[in-house]
Design a protein around this motif. Structure first.
Motif, PDB file in Angstrom:
ATOM      1  N   ALA A   1       0.823  -1.213   0.000  1.00 37.78           N
ATOM      2  CA  ALA A   1       0.000   0.000   0.000  1.00 37.78           C
ATOM      3  C   ALA A   1       0.857   1.262   0.000  1.00 37.78           C
ATOM      4  O   ALA A   1       0.560   2.231  -0.712  1.00 37.78           O
ATOM      5  N   ILE A   2       1.916   1.275   0.782  1.00 40.49           N
ATOM      6  CA  ILE A   2       2.799   2.447   0.824  1.00 40.49           C
ATOM      7  C   ILE A   2       3.515   2.631  -0.510  1.00 40.49           C
ATOM      8  O   ILE A   2       3.673   3.764  -1.011  1.00 40.49           O
ATOM      9  N   GLU A   3       3.942   1.548  -1.120  1.00 37.31           N
ATOM     10  CA  GLU A   3       4.596   1.649  -2.434  1.00 37.31           C
ATOM     11  C   GLU A   3       3.634   2.202  -3.483  1.00 37.31           C
ATOM     12  O   GLU A   3       4.015   3.013  -4.324  1.00 37.31           O
ATOM     13  N   HIS A   4       2.378   1.768  -3.411  1.00 43.18           N
ATOM     14  CA  HIS A   4       1.372   2.284  -4.346  1.00 43.18           C
ATOM     15  C   HIS A   4       1.110   3.768  -4.106  1.00 43.18           C
ATOM     16  O   HIS A   4       0.939   4.546  -5.049  1.00 43.18           O
ATOM     17  N   ALA A   5       1.088   4.166  -2.836  1.00 41.03           N
ATOM     18  CA  ALA A   5       0.867   5.570  -2.492  1.00 41.03           C
ATOM     19  C   ALA A   5       2.012   6.443  -3.020  1.00 41.03           C
ATOM     20  O   ALA A   5       1.780   7.523  -3.577  1.00 41.03           O
ATOM     21  N   LYS A   6       3.232   5.966  -2.862  1.00 50.20           N
ATOM     22  CA  LYS A   6       4.386   6.716  -3.365  1.00 50.20           C
ATOM     23  C   LYS A   6       4.315   6.873  -4.890  1.00 50.20           C
ATOM     24  O   LYS A   6       4.577   7.964  -5.429  1.00 50.20           O
ATOM     25  N   ALA A   7       3.971   5.790  -5.567  1.00 48.47           N
ATOM     26  CA  ALA A   7       3.880   5.837  -7.026  1.00 48.47           C
ATOM     27  C   ALA A   7       2.811   6.828  -7.468  1.00 48.47           C
ATOM     28  O   ALA A   7       3.000   7.594  -8.425  1.00 48.47           O
ATOM     29  N   TYR A   8       1.682   6.810  -6.778  1.00 46.07           N
ATOM     30  CA  TYR A   8       0.580   7.722  -7.103  1.00 46.07           C
ATOM     31  C   TYR A   8       1.041   9.172  -6.939  1.00 46.07           C
ATOM     32  O   TYR A   8       0.812  10.020  -7.815  1.00 46.07           O
ATOM     33  N   LEU A   9       1.683   9.476  -5.819  1.00 45.14           N
ATOM     34  CA  LEU A   9       2.109  10.842  -5.531  1.00 45.14           C
ATOM     35  C   LEU A   9       3.239  11.286  -6.458  1.00 45.14           C
ATOM     36  O   LEU A   9       3.306  12.458  -6.862  1.00 45.14           O
ATOM     37  N   ASP A  10       4.119  10.354  -6.806  1.00 40.96           N
ATOM     38  CA  ASP A  10       5.184  10.671  -7.765  1.00 40.96           C
ATOM     39  C   ASP A  10       4.591  11.074  -9.118  1.00 40.96           C
ATOM     40  O   ASP A  10       5.015  12.052  -9.739  1.00 40.96           O
ATOM     41  N   ASP A  11       3.607  10.291  -9.559  1.00 43.17           N
ATOM     42  CA  ASP A  11       2.952  10.590 -10.844  1.00 43.17           C
ATOM     43  C   ASP A  11       2.259  11.952 -10.814  1.00 43.17           C
ATOM     44  O   ASP A  11       2.192  12.648 -11.830  1.00 43.17           O
ATOM     45  N   LYS A  12       1.758  12.306  -9.633  1.00 44.31           N
ATOM     46  CA  LYS A  12       1.028  13.562  -9.491  1.00 44.31           C
ATOM     47  C   LYS A  12       1.960  14.746  -9.205  1.00 44.31           C
ATOM     48  O   LYS A  12       1.560  15.902  -9.235  1.00 44.31           O
TER      49      LYS A  12
ATOM     50  N   ALA B   1      -2.101  16.413   4.701  1.00 36.63           N
ATOM     51  CA  ALA B   1      -2.919  15.240   5.033  1.00 36.63           C
ATOM     52  C   ALA B   1      -1.974  14.090   5.359  1.00 36.63           C
ATOM     53  O   ALA B   1      -0.790  14.119   4.983  1.00 36.63           O
ATOM     54  N   VAL B   2      -2.484  13.094   6.063  1.00 35.66           N
ATOM     55  CA  VAL B   2      -1.691  11.911   6.419  1.00 35.66           C
ATOM     56  C   VAL B   2      -2.410  10.669   5.933  1.00 35.66           C
ATOM     57  O   VAL B   2      -3.641  10.551   6.058  1.00 35.66           O
ATOM     58  N   PHE B   3      -1.633   9.726   5.369  1.00 36.06           N
ATOM     59  CA  PHE B   3      -2.201   8.454   4.914  1.00 36.06           C
ATOM     60  C   PHE B   3      -1.581   7.304   5.695  1.00 36.06           C
ATOM     61  O   PHE B   3      -0.365   7.224   5.864  1.00 36.06           O
ATOM     62  N   THR B   4      -2.445   6.390   6.169  1.00 38.03           N
ATOM     63  CA  THR B   4      -2.019   5.144   6.816  1.00 38.03           C
ATOM     64  C   THR B   4      -2.840   4.000   6.240  1.00 38.03           C
ATOM     65  O   THR B   4      -4.069   4.084   6.203  1.00 38.03           O
ATOM     66  N   PRO B   5      -2.192   2.925   5.753  1.00 34.96           N
ATOM     67  CA  PRO B   5      -2.953   1.767   5.242  1.00 34.96           C
ATOM     68  C   PRO B   5      -3.515   0.924   6.383  1.00 34.96           C
ATOM     69  O   PRO B   5      -3.645   1.417   7.508  1.00 34.96           O
ATOM     70  N   THR B   6      -3.813  -0.334   6.127  1.00 35.27           N
ATOM     71  CA  THR B   6      -4.371  -1.214   7.174  1.00 35.27           C
ATOM     72  C   THR B   6      -3.243  -1.707   8.066  1.00 35.27           C
ATOM     73  O   THR B   6      -2.897  -2.893   8.064  1.00 35.27           O
ATOM     74  N   ASP B   7      -2.658  -0.784   8.821  1.00 36.30           N
ATOM     75  CA  ASP B   7      -1.481  -1.046   9.643  1.00 36.30           C
ATOM     76  C   ASP B   7      -1.916  -1.221  11.099  1.00 36.30           C
ATOM     77  O   ASP B   7      -2.433  -0.296  11.723  1.00 36.30           O
TER      78      ASP B   7
END
Length: 377
Positions: free
Chosen positions: A214-225, A254-260
């Motif tokens: 989930a964190i890797e996906h979040a980083k990729a999303y934010l990098d693209d944006k 904002a802060v993002f946390t997956p199912t941690d």
């Protein structure tokens, strides 16, 4: 002439009586045969009914023992366990069987977890249930030789964790339910609420398998944006509190946390840190929102628990093979907003709901509490 006529009449009468007698014997024989067939049929039906009754009695008398190990005491995982137990109780009543449940919680202690699993094995349980990825992996290792069926619950990435070969064909003695998070959907919600967000905080435990993808996906999303992000990690409640304060100092929008599970366990202690700073906390489960996060997005854990119980029952009572029983996945389309935090952040719930609508199947309200049962009382 008259004598001949009399004789003829006597002969004819005798023949008529003889034919009548023969006819009567034939009818009686036919009736007797039909009666015999009817009795035979009734006896056959009685035999079948008796067999069915015996089979039913054997089924209703069946007894099974399962061992459930919960990874940590938090609202999400506790909700799963509660609903597994509730659904199993219904199944007992529906099928006339007995399911003995041995339950324990290792509280994220690997040594305790391994001892609990060893106890289940010593007790010869018919099936083990691992709630969260670390428990499921430990159970998989412990049952390599015995092949005792293992059903996991709330494993975010069962393929990546090596628990199953594929979601469709698990391939061994392990299967279960996944709470896989659609990270892009959560990211979309962040920018739906605040299109001008420039810096996003990522708060998680590096040791949690549920957070890795989930964190890797979040980083990729934010990098693209082209949006900046700051990572803060923690492995204990004290570290989580320090990481939350650091994100405030970092000036994140904002802060993002997956199912941690590590962050989930500490949410009640940190939610005010974010709310007081005007920072919405977006998370991967409604239980986070229950404990004070601005938003929880993901699966319905109550339903996940019930579906997991149905899978457990199918393996125990129907002989389903875990190797060919597909992993259960869910539609991650529900956004749960904490209305108290929404107000504290200066946001209007109706406006937020309207902004979120295109990115989720529904938006639900919740207020801050320690457990879901507290909301019902």
């Amino acid at each position: 002439m008259k004598l001949k006529n009399v004789f003829a009449m006597i002969t004819a009468a005798a023949m008529t009586l003889s034919l009548a007698a023969c006819s009567g014997q034939s009818t009686a024989s036919s009736t007797s045969s039909a009666s015999s067939d009817s009795s035979s049929s009734a006896a056959s039906e009685s035999s079948v009914s008796s067999e069915k009754s015996t089979a039913s009695e054997e089924s209703s008398g069946a007894s099974y023992t399962i061992g459930i190990c919960n990874y940590v005491d938090d609202a999400s995982l506790n909700q799963i366990v509660e609903n597994i137990n509730a659904r199993l109780a219904e199944i007992e009543s529906e099928q006339g069987i007995t399911i003995n449940v041995k339950y324990d919680n290792c509280n994220a202690d690997a040594n305790v977890m391994n001892q609990i699993i060893a106890n289940f094995a010593a007790d010869n349980v018919d099936l083990m249930v691992g709630v969260a990825t670390p428990v499921a992996m430990a159970m998989q290792s412990a049952t390599e030789d015995s092949k005792t069926p293992v059903v996991f619950a709330a494993v975010s990435d069962p393929v990546g964790a090596g628990l199953v070969a594929s979601l469709e064909e698990p391939g061994s003695n392990v299967t279960g339910s996944s709470d896989n998070l659609d990270t892009n959907s959560v990211m979309n919600l962040i920018f739906a609420q605040n299109p001008d967000a420039k810096k996003i905080g990522l708060l998680y435990d590096v040791g949690q398998d549920s957070s890795t993808a989930a964190i890797e996906h979040a980083k990729a999303y934010l990098d693209d944006k082209g949006v900046e992000y700051v990572e803060r990690t923690a492995t204990t409640a004290e570290e989580v509190a320090l990481a939350a304060q650091a994100l405030v100092s970092d000036g994140v929008d904002a802060v993002f946390t997956p199912t941690d599970n590590t962050i989930m366990k500490a949410e009640l202690a940190i939610y005010e840190t974010f709310a007081d700073a005007g920072i919405p906390h977006y998370t991967g489960a409604d239980s986070f929102a229950l404990n004070g996060a601005f938003l929880g997005y993901g699966v319905d854990y109550a339903n996940l628990g019930r579906e997991t119980a149905d899978m457990i029952a199918s393996i125990l009572t129907e002989g389903k093979d875990p190797a060919t029983t597909p992993v259960i996945t869910f539609d991650n389309g529900t956004a749960t907003v904490n209305t108290e935090i929404c107000e504290k952040l200066g946001l209007d719930f109706d406006t937020v709901s309207e902004a979120f609508a295109p990115y989720c199947t529904r938006v639900e309200e919740i207020t801050t509490a320690e457990s879901f049962s507290d909301l019902e009382s």
